[in-house]
Design a protein around this motif. Structure first.
Motif, PDB file in Angstrom:
ATOM      1  N   LEU A 254       0.819  -1.210   0.000  1.00  0.00           N
ATOM      2  CA  LEU A 254       0.000   0.000   0.000  1.00  0.00           C
ATOM      3  C   LEU A 254       0.857   1.267   0.000  1.00  0.00           C
ATOM      4  CD1 LEU A 254      -2.717  -1.236   2.498  1.00  0.00           C
ATOM      5  CD2 LEU A 254      -2.885  -1.064   0.009  1.00  0.00           C
ATOM      6  N   THR A 255       2.061   1.194   0.541  1.00  0.00           N
ATOM      7  CA  THR A 255       2.972   2.340   0.494  1.00  0.00           C
ATOM      8  C   THR A 255       3.344   2.688  -0.941  1.00  0.00           C
ATOM      9  OG1 THR A 255       3.888   1.882   2.686  1.00  0.00           O
ATOM     10  CG2 THR A 255       5.250   3.184   1.188  1.00  0.00           C
ATOM     11  N   VAL A 256       3.669   1.659  -1.734  1.00  0.00           N
ATOM     12  CA  VAL A 256       3.996   1.903  -3.145  1.00  0.00           C
ATOM     13  C   VAL A 256       2.776   2.457  -3.879  1.00  0.00           C
ATOM     14  CG1 VAL A 256       4.790   0.863  -5.299  1.00  0.00           C
ATOM     15  CG2 VAL A 256       5.749   0.109  -3.126  1.00  0.00           C
ATOM     16  N   THR A 257       1.606   1.970  -3.531  1.00  0.00           N
ATOM     17  CA  THR A 257       0.376   2.481  -4.149  1.00  0.00           C
ATOM     18  C   THR A 257       0.209   3.969  -3.885  1.00  0.00           C
ATOM     19  OG1 THR A 257      -0.700   0.322  -3.896  1.00  0.00           O
ATOM     20  CG2 THR A 257      -2.126   2.233  -4.228  1.00  0.00           C
ATOM     21  N   VAL A 258       0.401   4.382  -2.622  1.00  0.00           N
ATOM     22  CA  VAL A 258       0.266   5.799  -2.283  1.00  0.00           C
ATOM     23  C   VAL A 258       1.331   6.641  -2.977  1.00  0.00           C
ATOM     24  CG1 VAL A 258       0.340   7.467  -0.383  1.00  0.00           C
ATOM     25  CG2 VAL A 258      -0.866   5.317  -0.092  1.00  0.00           C
ATOM     26  N   VAL A 331      -8.025   7.644   1.137  1.00  0.00           N
ATOM     27  CA  VAL A 331      -6.705   7.019   1.254  1.00  0.00           C
ATOM     28  C   VAL A 331      -5.957   7.564   2.472  1.00  0.00           C
ATOM     29  CG1 VAL A 331      -4.430   6.807   0.165  1.00  0.00           C
ATOM     30  CG2 VAL A 331      -6.492   6.386  -1.169  1.00  0.00           C
ATOM     31  N   MET A 332      -6.131   8.845   2.770  1.00  0.00           N
ATOM     32  CA  MET A 332      -5.498   9.405   3.968  1.00  0.00           C
ATOM     33  C   MET A 332      -6.086   8.777   5.237  1.00  0.00           C
ATOM     34  SD  MET A 332      -3.137  11.331   2.958  1.00  0.00           S
ATOM     35  CE  MET A 332      -2.658  11.945   1.332  1.00  0.00           C
ATOM     36  N   ILE A 333      -7.385   8.538   5.240  1.00  0.00           N
ATOM     37  CA  ILE A 333      -8.004   7.847   6.381  1.00  0.00           C
ATOM     38  C   ILE A 333      -7.436   6.429   6.487  1.00  0.00           C
ATOM     39  CG2 ILE A 333     -10.155   6.993   7.362  1.00  0.00           C
ATOM     40  CD1 ILE A 333     -11.582   9.312   5.947  1.00  0.00           C
ATOM     41  N   ALA A 334      -7.292   5.776   5.341  1.00  0.00           N
ATOM     42  CA  ALA A 334      -6.713   4.428   5.334  1.00  0.00           C
ATOM     43  C   ALA A 334      -5.276   4.449   5.853  1.00  0.00           C
ATOM     44  CB  ALA A 334      -6.756   3.851   3.921  1.00  0.00           C
ATOM     45  N   ALA A 335      -4.519   5.494   5.519  1.00  0.00           N
ATOM     46  CA  ALA A 335      -3.143   5.599   6.003  1.00  0.00           C
ATOM     47  C   ALA A 335      -3.103   5.660   7.522  1.00  0.00           C
ATOM     48  CB  ALA A 335      -2.470   6.834   5.407  1.00  0.00           C
ATOM     49  N   TYR A 336      -4.051   6.383   8.105  1.00  0.00           N
ATOM     50  CA  TYR A 336      -4.132   6.455   9.566  1.00  0.00           C
ATOM     51  C   TYR A 336      -4.475   5.085  10.157  1.00  0.00           C
ATOM     52  CZ  TYR A 336      -6.042   7.347  14.187  1.00  0.00           C
ATOM     53  OH  TYR A 336      -6.299   7.293  15.524  1.00  0.00           O
ATOM     54  N   VAL A 337      -5.504   4.454   9.614  1.00  0.00           N
ATOM     55  CA  VAL A 337      -5.961   3.167  10.147  1.00  0.00           C
ATOM     56  C   VAL A 337      -4.866   2.115  10.033  1.00  0.00           C
ATOM     57  CG1 VAL A 337      -7.588   1.273   9.790  1.00  0.00           C
ATOM     58  CG2 VAL A 337      -8.389   3.646   9.715  1.00  0.00           C
ATOM     59  N   VAL A 378      10.154  -5.295   0.856  1.00  0.00           N
ATOM     60  CA  VAL A 378      10.693  -5.341  -0.510  1.00  0.00           C
ATOM     61  C   VAL A 378       9.871  -6.280  -1.379  1.00  0.00           C
ATOM     62  CG1 VAL A 378      12.689  -5.972  -1.910  1.00  0.00           C
ATOM     63  CG2 VAL A 378      13.015  -4.702   0.209  1.00  0.00           C
ATOM     64  N   ALA A 379       9.501  -7.426  -0.837  1.00  0.00           N
ATOM     65  CA  ALA A 379       8.666  -8.359  -1.603  1.00  0.00           C
ATOM     66  C   ALA A 379       7.340  -7.717  -1.982  1.00  0.00           C
ATOM     67  CB  ALA A 379       8.428  -9.630  -0.779  1.00  0.00           C
ATOM     68  N   ALA A 380       6.784  -6.954  -1.047  1.00  0.00           N
ATOM     69  CA  ALA A 380       5.534  -6.249  -1.336  1.00  0.00           C
ATOM     70  C   ALA A 380       5.718  -5.244  -2.458  1.00  0.00           C
ATOM     71  CB  ALA A 380       5.030  -5.538  -0.083  1.00  0.00           C
ATOM     72  N   ALA A 381       6.856  -4.533  -2.441  1.00  0.00           N
ATOM     73  CA  ALA A 381       7.129  -3.568  -3.512  1.00  0.00           C
ATOM     74  C   ALA A 381       7.246  -4.269  -4.861  1.00  0.00           C
ATOM     75  CB  ALA A 381       8.409  -2.796  -3.197  1.00  0.00           C
ATOM     76  N   GLY A 382       7.855  -5.464  -4.856  1.00  0.00           N
ATOM     77  CA  GLY A 382       7.965  -6.218  -6.097  1.00  0.00           C
ATOM     78  C   GLY A 382       6.611  -6.658  -6.623  1.00  0.00           C
ATOM     79  N   HIS A 396      -7.194  -4.947  -8.052  1.00  0.00           N
ATOM     80  CA  HIS A 396      -6.700  -6.276  -7.723  1.00  0.00           C
ATOM     81  C   HIS A 396      -5.737  -6.234  -6.533  1.00  0.00           C
ATOM     82  CE1 HIS A 396      -8.000  -6.861 -11.979  1.00  0.00           C
ATOM     83  NE2 HIS A 396      -8.402  -8.020 -11.492  1.00  0.00           N
ATOM     84  N   LEU A 397      -4.889  -5.238  -6.485  1.00  0.00           N
ATOM     85  CA  LEU A 397      -3.932  -5.148  -5.383  1.00  0.00           C
ATOM     86  C   LEU A 397      -4.649  -4.873  -4.061  1.00  0.00           C
ATOM     87  CD1 LEU A 397      -1.019  -5.125  -4.415  1.00  0.00           C
ATOM     88  CD2 LEU A 397      -0.923  -2.684  -4.913  1.00  0.00           C
ATOM     89  N   ILE A 398      -5.603  -3.971  -4.076  1.00  0.00           N
ATOM     90  CA  ILE A 398      -6.346  -3.642  -2.859  1.00  0.00           C
ATOM     91  C   ILE A 398      -7.086  -4.873  -2.337  1.00  0.00           C
ATOM     92  CG2 ILE A 398      -8.206  -2.242  -1.896  1.00  0.00           C
ATOM     93  CD1 ILE A 398      -5.714  -0.643  -2.516  1.00  0.00           C
TER      94      ILE A 398
END
Length: 417
Positions: A254-258, A331-337, A378-382, A396-398
């Protein structure tokens, strides 16, 4: 309130405060340095970063931890941990200053990554040393509270450092080298702060017979295997590590998504995209702080495993509900949660590992912990690089992340450490 009372007691402990000061300065510098590297890679005007570029940068900066981690653990069980904090931060100050010079010199990208890799490689020793040293400055009864305050305060310090880096970068456009030098100065401050603690204070115990450093390096594989066997005998620690590794994987994706949404989907301006990314970092940091406040109470009421299950189950429901609109507000709310959930899981895992792992093995186990933590990211980023379109919008990622959270919640619901 018991939480407030225990917090006051912790802050009265001189050595705990001194160790905490080292952590705050060190992780603040980490935040400054990491944001400087990220903005240089993603937001430089001459670059058009893709998910693959971001994943490659994360691999270069984080994958070496999987090699350094075992060495860090073996050495931490033999070196004075105070000295690790002192010399580790001094070395990072020098290396970070070198990174700033490379940015100014416009060197090839690979040389810049080698320099950044060196700084973050030393970070493994410092963070593992801080975690392994914590039980030496607090009593067992307040270890949960110490794990809520200390690592979370460090995460907040890293967030504050990242926010400071964002602010400097926005005010002085194109000032990546200046931001890196700021990080070097804070690393130096952390090294000086460690001198306020005694050389022997943080362990390991001097009366424990250990081989010399040269022999220890030769026997790293044997030491790693010994740490793994010890961990295998501590089922609660192994299960908690599995849960936090999965949580870290989800957070990384989710970090890469943001990052991609901030860079390409929400605005066409690099400065506005950088500001949105900075806001996401701050909001996530607020979630970390909330986790520190409520985790001791929640873990006492629900049990450590029960609280971790609630966190994973909440993420399974809230992450797709907030993420699928792909709007800045949700997405900002999701970042907090997710900041709250991820940090609460980490606090719980820290406590389980520290309570169930013998002191003689603690350095090695925490090094393995850090290795899993970063390899998962790193695996998540890949995975994100394979699934994300250029603008970062991927249903699909979400959904995949939500399913992983649900599986974790199901497993944790059956576990009561």
């Amino acid at each position: 309130m018991p939480v407030v009372r225990d917090l006051r007691v912790l802050l009265r402990l001189t050595n705990f405060r001194r160790l905490l000061a080292v952590r705050l300065l060190s992780q603040c510098a980490d935040g400054v340095y990491q944001v400087a590297v990220a903005t240089y890679v993603v937001f430089s005007p001459e670059r058009q970063a893709t998910p693959v570029d971001i994943a490659s940068a994360m691999a270069v900066l984080l994958l070496p931890y999987s090699l350094i981690g075992p060495f860090a653990g073996v050495l931490l069980d033999r070196w004075r941990r105070r000295q690790v904090l002192l010399y580790g931060n001094l070395l990072r100050a020098v290396l970070a200053a070198g990174t700033a010079l490379l940015i100014l010199s416009s060197v090839p990208a690979w040389l810049f990554y080698v320099s950044a890799l060196s700084v973050t490689g030393v970070n493994r020793f410092v963070l593992a040393g801080l975690s392994a040293a914590l039980p030496r400055v607090v009593d067992t009864d307040r270890l949960v509270m110490a794990n809520s305050l200390s690592p979370t305060a460090g995460t907040l310090a890293a967030t504050a450092g990242g926010g400071l880096a964002f602010a400097v970068r926005l005010v002085a456009e194109g000032s990546d080298a200046l931001v890196v030098l700021l990080g070097a100065a804070i690393y130096l401050s952390s090294a000086l702060a460690s001198l306020r603690m005694g050389r022997e204070l943080l362990g390991p115990d001097p009366d424990v017979a250990v081989p010399r450093i040269g022999a220890a390096l030769v026997s790293t594989a044997r030491g790693l295997w010994s740490g793994l066997r010890h961990l295998a005998e501590r089922h609660a620690a192994a299960q908690a590590l599995a849960a936090v590794t999965l949580a870290r994987f989800c957070y990384g994706a989710l970090t890469v998504t943001v990052l991609m949404l901030s860079r390409y989907a929400w605005t066409t301006s690099e400065s506005e995209g950088l500001a949105l990314l900075g806001l996401a970092v701050v909001v996530s940091g607020a979630g970390f702080f909330t986790a520190a406040v409520i985790t001791p109470w929640a873990a006492e009421k629900l049990g450590t495993g029960g609280w971790m299950a609630v966190c994973a189950g909440s993420a399974a429901v809230l992450e797709p509900a907030l993420g699928l609109p792909f709007s800045p507000v949700t997405v900002m709310i999701a970042a907090y949660v997710l900041g709250l959930i991820t940090q609460a899981t980490k606090i719980s895992t820290d406590t389980v590992v520290q309570k169930s792992v013998d002191d003689a093995y603690r350095g090695r186990v925490f090094a393995l912990y850090d290795m899993l933590f970063n390899v998962a990211f790193v695996a998540a980023a890949g995975v994100a690089a394979l699934m994300l379109p250029p603008d970062g919008r991927s249903v699909h990622l979400i959904v995949t992340v939500a399913v992983l959270y649900a599986l974790s919640a199901t497993a944790l619901a059956r576990w009561r450490p």
